[in-house]
Design an enzyme around this catalytic site. Structure first.
Site, PDB file in Angstrom:
ATOM      1  N   GLU A   1      49.136  -0.555  18.696  1.00 57.59           N
ATOM      2  CA  GLU A   1      48.522   0.818  18.243  1.00 57.59           C
ATOM      3  C   GLU A   1      47.325   0.620  17.335  1.00 57.59           C
ATOM      4  O   GLU A   1      47.051   1.275  16.187  1.00 57.59           O
ATOM      5  CB  GLU A   1      49.687   1.662  17.544  1.00 57.59           C
ATOM      6  CG  GLU A   1      50.901   1.682  18.241  1.00 57.59           C
ATOM      7  CD  GLU A   1      51.946   2.490  17.595  1.00 57.59           C
ATOM      8  OE1 GLU A   1      52.576   3.189  18.043  1.00 57.59           O
ATOM      9  OE2 GLU A   1      52.233   1.979  16.245  1.00 57.59           O
TER      10      GLU A   1
ATOM     11  N   ASP B   1      59.964   4.007  22.767  1.00 53.14           N
ATOM     12  CA  ASP B   1      59.862   4.160  21.521  1.00 53.14           C
ATOM     13  C   ASP B   1      60.846   5.066  21.017  1.00 53.14           C
ATOM     14  O   ASP B   1      60.461   6.404  20.489  1.00 53.14           O
ATOM     15  CB  ASP B   1      58.345   4.592  20.959  1.00 53.14           C
ATOM     16  CG  ASP B   1      58.154   4.636  19.669  1.00 53.14           C
ATOM     17  OD1 ASP B   1      58.765   4.088  18.954  1.00 53.14           O
ATOM     18  OD2 ASP B   1      57.034   5.179  19.378  1.00 53.14           O
TER      19      ASP B   1
ATOM     20  N   GLU C   1      62.710  10.086  14.339  1.00 52.98           N
ATOM     21  CA  GLU C   1      61.381  10.278  14.512  1.00 52.98           C
ATOM     22  C   GLU C   1      61.272  11.335  15.774  1.00 52.98           C
ATOM     23  O   GLU C   1      60.314  12.149  15.754  1.00 52.98           O
ATOM     24  CB  GLU C   1      60.758   8.873  14.972  1.00 52.98           C
ATOM     25  CG  GLU C   1      59.216   9.107  15.227  1.00 52.98           C
ATOM     26  CD  GLU C   1      58.398   7.863  15.485  1.00 52.98           C
ATOM     27  OE1 GLU C   1      57.367   7.922  15.948  1.00 52.98           O
ATOM     28  OE2 GLU C   1      59.095   6.882  15.153  1.00 52.98           O
TER      29      GLU C   1
END
EC number: 3.2.1.139
Length: 847
Positions: A300, A380, A408
């Site tokens: 990332e 993820d 998340e």
């Protein structure tokens, strides 16, 4: 009515037992904690037992640190210590030597024993080490709190030695994926002066046998290693050490450049090596028992060894060698390495392949104190993923599996999602390595490959809110995470029932309700957020990862794709025609996933690109399953606040209302999810819902169809985030707007719901009226403010979209002949009192 509670004590509230129950428990004469050091977990155990007895049994018991005679245990005493500190000549010890000798690191023996046939019993708590003694003390207290007797003989050892937490706290006090207020560790670039909450956090961790924590974000900042912050880290370690919790830190790979002033961070450069050796030495001066480093690199946009033409092992070994002279410190090197600028037009590209591809060929070259930390799934923290195949590739390199307590992609603690049933799908999965049964949990424990160090890490987003996670019910996931690190075969129903008894109440209605809601919550969320293995259909492009936005799951560089077009959906991850991902598994597993006929339906779209008209094993088509599942999930969510109402008066009012607010919000947002996804795919494929629900809303009134004054109609992007693709906003940010509509529904009693957008940038205010046309007297049905960000604390959007779309309910409203609905919206800042639609729902009808 139970006394008010704010959640700060969580499951360690030690609620007093009823007087009639107390008499069934022994009266204790003294507590002997076999340690004189105040920082020792054994000393902490003695004080914790003293506190627990005073609250649960209302007994005032003194604590001492020595036995009167080596061979005698005082009558009615509680003695806590380690194998090494217990007097080996004591008759009680002679009888339990076999159980004690079998303890693993951090394990404990607990029992109520008598030296002879007469006299009161004493309780012995013997830890394999000091942490084990503390864990045994907590086990004893939680048995008491559940009104259960101390067993005569009970031995418990962990499944794995590493049971750690990863906090994603930033130095400025914010928390990435933080939904419960600012950090308890940092503020304004430095460690907080007051670390009271840090010690309280360590207490919670110890009570569920978690023994380590990374205190800062994996997206770390080099200023963590400034001289002032090094001292601060020492203070954090001091606060957590009495609870047996060791701390570590996440490092920024380019720190040698940005903090050290070097020209490179090349892991093979002599100056870089010297820099990290020096920093590590300084860290150990302040934190002599530091557990090690967590590294996120080449992910990332983060720099890493690949930036300098080196291997991932070169990068990991740099830190591992710096740690070795100082003891048992380890490097946790995250396998979360991937390219976030993938070209979706290349159908061979697949982010899921990245971990295995990047770590291929490195199994033999890592230092022995490097552990690769692997997310449970290859993408993820999605609502459903298969286990990461990298777990089957590393045999000599030890691993840590990474879970996420922070929700998340799973509702961000504003939606109830109890996570253990999801974790069990990973832990119980049989990888069939070398054709042998190889459950993921047996790899992680180290049992399969005879590893000495392996285990668990979880991203946890504890903040300074009194609820710790922003939601009382979300705390069951932190409690459960500790339980599963210790014993991954734990029954998820038993875990939530124990948590409920300790946290809320022993009342059967409370236990049954919380258990049922929790056990239903993951499949419910999966149904309305993304099923058949398609991932959580949230907005991957925006950073908040919260609300629905199925279009965002394609056309991005992040590699979280559905490949949805007008005819088909799903990733072809087969070796025959797709990305080859299925071939990363051992052959027996790969064979199952290669074929859509043998792939479980719940993972079909993860592995296969199929027509919307493909029939599932249920007989439904893929698209009809989508429609039905989203309607079923949203309908189930509507029952959550209704069922919670049964607990009114059975738990304290503060926690009752706090939770009711969230469950009511979830019920409304579940409808936003349902409508967004169903309408998006209806538009995408053109195949109608067999039950004629999608796109047909007989009880709704579009705001743009009302008479507007001071309001104007605007388009909503994405279109599916609004009924009809439009909403209304005030014409300016300093004057209210009015929307009216002459009610055409029959006279009767309705539940009225208003769907609006509550986004960042202001706190709009609303009023809802009903009254006869031309009448000066209007009945105020209700008023509210757009202040969800204040209450829910999660990452809100600054736009009118699926993140910010929400609804408010007004129940039991009488509609009279000739009534006119009036909404008055008062803007604030950039939030222009946006409204999407109003629903008039007859009692018993779900929108």
């Amino acid at each position: 009515m139970p006394a008010k509670e704010d959640g700060l004590e969580a499951w360690l509230r030690y609620a007093p037992l009823p007087a009639e129950h107390v008499k069934h428990h022994p009266r204790f004469s003294q507590i002997v904690a076999l340690s004189e050091a105040n920082s020792s977990p054994v000393y902490t155990a003695g004080k914790e037992i003293q506190s627990g007895l005073s609250k649960i049994l209302r007994q005032k018991v003194d604590v001492t640190n020595t036995l009167p005679e080596a061979a005698q245990i005082p009558a009615s005493a509680i003695v806590v210590g380690t194998v090494d500190t217990f007097p080996s000549a004591a008759p009680a010890i002679e009888k339990i030597k076999e159980g004690v000798s079998s303890l693993k690191e951090d394990g404990f023996w607990l029992g109520a024993r008598k030296d002879g046939n007469n006299g009161p019993a004493h309780v012995l708590i013997i830890g394999q080490n000091e942490r084990g003694a503390l864990y045994g003390a907590f086990e004893f207290l939680m048995l008491l709190a559940k009104d259960e007797p101390c067993p005569e003989t009970y031995t418990s050892s962990p499944s794995a030695p590493i049971r750690w937490v990863n906090q994603w706290d930033n130095l400025d006090g914010t928390i990435e994926r933080g939904y419960a207020g600012p950090s308890v560790f940092f503020k304004d670039g430095a460690v907080l002066d007051d670390l009271t909450r840090v010690a309280q956090y360590a207490r919670l961790m110890a009570s569920v046998r978690l023994n380590g924590i990374i205190v800062n974000n994996v997206n770390s900042h080099c200023n963590l290693l400034s001289p002032t912050n090094l001292k601060g880290l020492g203070r954090i370690a001091d606060a957590m050490r009495p609870w047996g919790v060791r701390i570590g830190v996440a490092l920024y790979f380019d720190t040698p450049i940005e903090l050290g002033g070097l020209s490179t961070s090349d892991p093979l450069d002599a100056n870089v090596v010297a820099f990290w050796n020096d920093i590590t030495t300084q860290l150990y001066e302040d934190v002599p028992d530091m557990l090690g480093y967590l590294i996120k690199a080449n992910s990332e946009g983060q720099p890493g060894p690949l930036t300098y033409g080196r291997t991932l092992a070169d990068g990991a070994n740099l830190f591992a060698r710096a740690l070795k002279p100082h003891g048992d410190g380890i490097v946790m090197y995250r396998a979360f390495v991937y390219n976030h600028h993938l070209d979706e037009s290349n159908w061979k590209n697949d982010r899921a392949n990245a971990a295995v591809e990047f770590f291929d060929g490195l199994d033999d070259v890592f230092e022995d104190n490097v552990l690769v930390q692997i997310k449970y799934g290859p993408i993820d923290f999605q609502i459903r993923e298969p286990p990461s195949p990298l777990l089957a590739h590393l045999r000599r390199t030890q691993v840590i599996i990474e879970f996420q307590v922070a929700q998340e992609y799973l509702g961000q603690q504003s939606h109830l999602v109890y996570l253990p049933p999801l974790w069990r799908t990973i832990l119980d999965f049989d990888l069939r390595i070398d054709g042998q049964q190889t459950l993921v949990r047996d790899v992680v424990s180290g049992e399969r490959f005879n590893w000495k160090r392996s285990g668990y890490a979880a991203v946890v987003n504890v903040g300074n809110d009194s609820t710790w996670l922003g939601s009382h019910l979300a705390m069951s996931n932190l409690y459960a995470y500790g339980c599963y690190c210790w014993d991954p075969t734990s029954d998820e129903r038993d875990v939530i029932q124990d948590w409920t008894r300790l946290t809320l109440s022993h009342h059967p209605t409370v236990i049954d309700t919380v258990t049922q809601l929790s056990m239903e919550s993951w499949p419910t969320y999966e149904n309305y957020s993304g099923n058949l293995g398609i991932q959580t259909l949230c907005d991957i492009v925006k950073t908040c990862h919260y609300g629905p936005s199925p279009a965002a799951m394609d056309g991005n560089g992040w590699g979280q794709w559905t490949r949805a077009d007008a005819y088909a959906i799903g990733m072809d991850r087969t070796t025959a025609t797709g990305t080859g991902y299925s071939g990363q598994y051992p052959s027996e597993v790969a064979k199952i996933f290669e074929n859509p006929e043998t792939t479980p339906d719940e993972l079909l779209l993860w592995f296969h690109h199929v027509p919307y008209t493909r029939r599932l094993k249920s007989g439904k088509t893929v698209i009809q399953h989508f429609y039905d599942a989203h309607y079923d999930g949203a309908q189930d969510a509507q029952t959550f606040p209704v069922r919670w109402e049964a607990l009114r008066g059975l738990i304290d009012d503060q926690r009752f209302k706090h939770t009711l607010f969230r469950l009511t919000y979830q019920a409304g947002h579940a409808l936003v999810w349902r409508d967004s996804i169903c309408n998006f795919y209806l538009a995408k494929c053109g195949i109608p819902d067999e039950h004629h629900r999608v796109g047909s809303y007989k009880w709704r009134v579009k705001a743009q169809d009302m008479q507007l004054s001071g309001y104007k109609v605007v388009s909503i992007t994405p279109f599916e985030a609004a009924f009809g693709g439009h909403a209304i906003i005030t014409e300016s940010n300093n004057a209210p707007g009015t929307a009216t509509w002459a009610v055409t529904y029959p006279v009767g009693v309705y539940n009225i719901a208003v769907n609006y957008y509550d986004h960042l940038g202001g706190t709009s205010r609303y009023q809802l009226f009903l009254g006869s046309e031309g009448s000066s007297e209007k009945r105020l049905i209700g008023n509210w403010a757009g202040d969800l960000g204040k209450h829910l604390l999660h990452d809100f959007s600054d736009l009118r979209d699926g993140h910010s779309a929400t609804r408010i309910y007004f129940k039991g409203v009488e509609v009279h002949e000739g009534d006119v609905l009036t909404i008055v919206g008062t803007p604030d800042g950039d939030e222009l009192a946006p409204v999407n639609y109003v629903s008039f729902l007859p009692v018993g009808i779900i929108d």
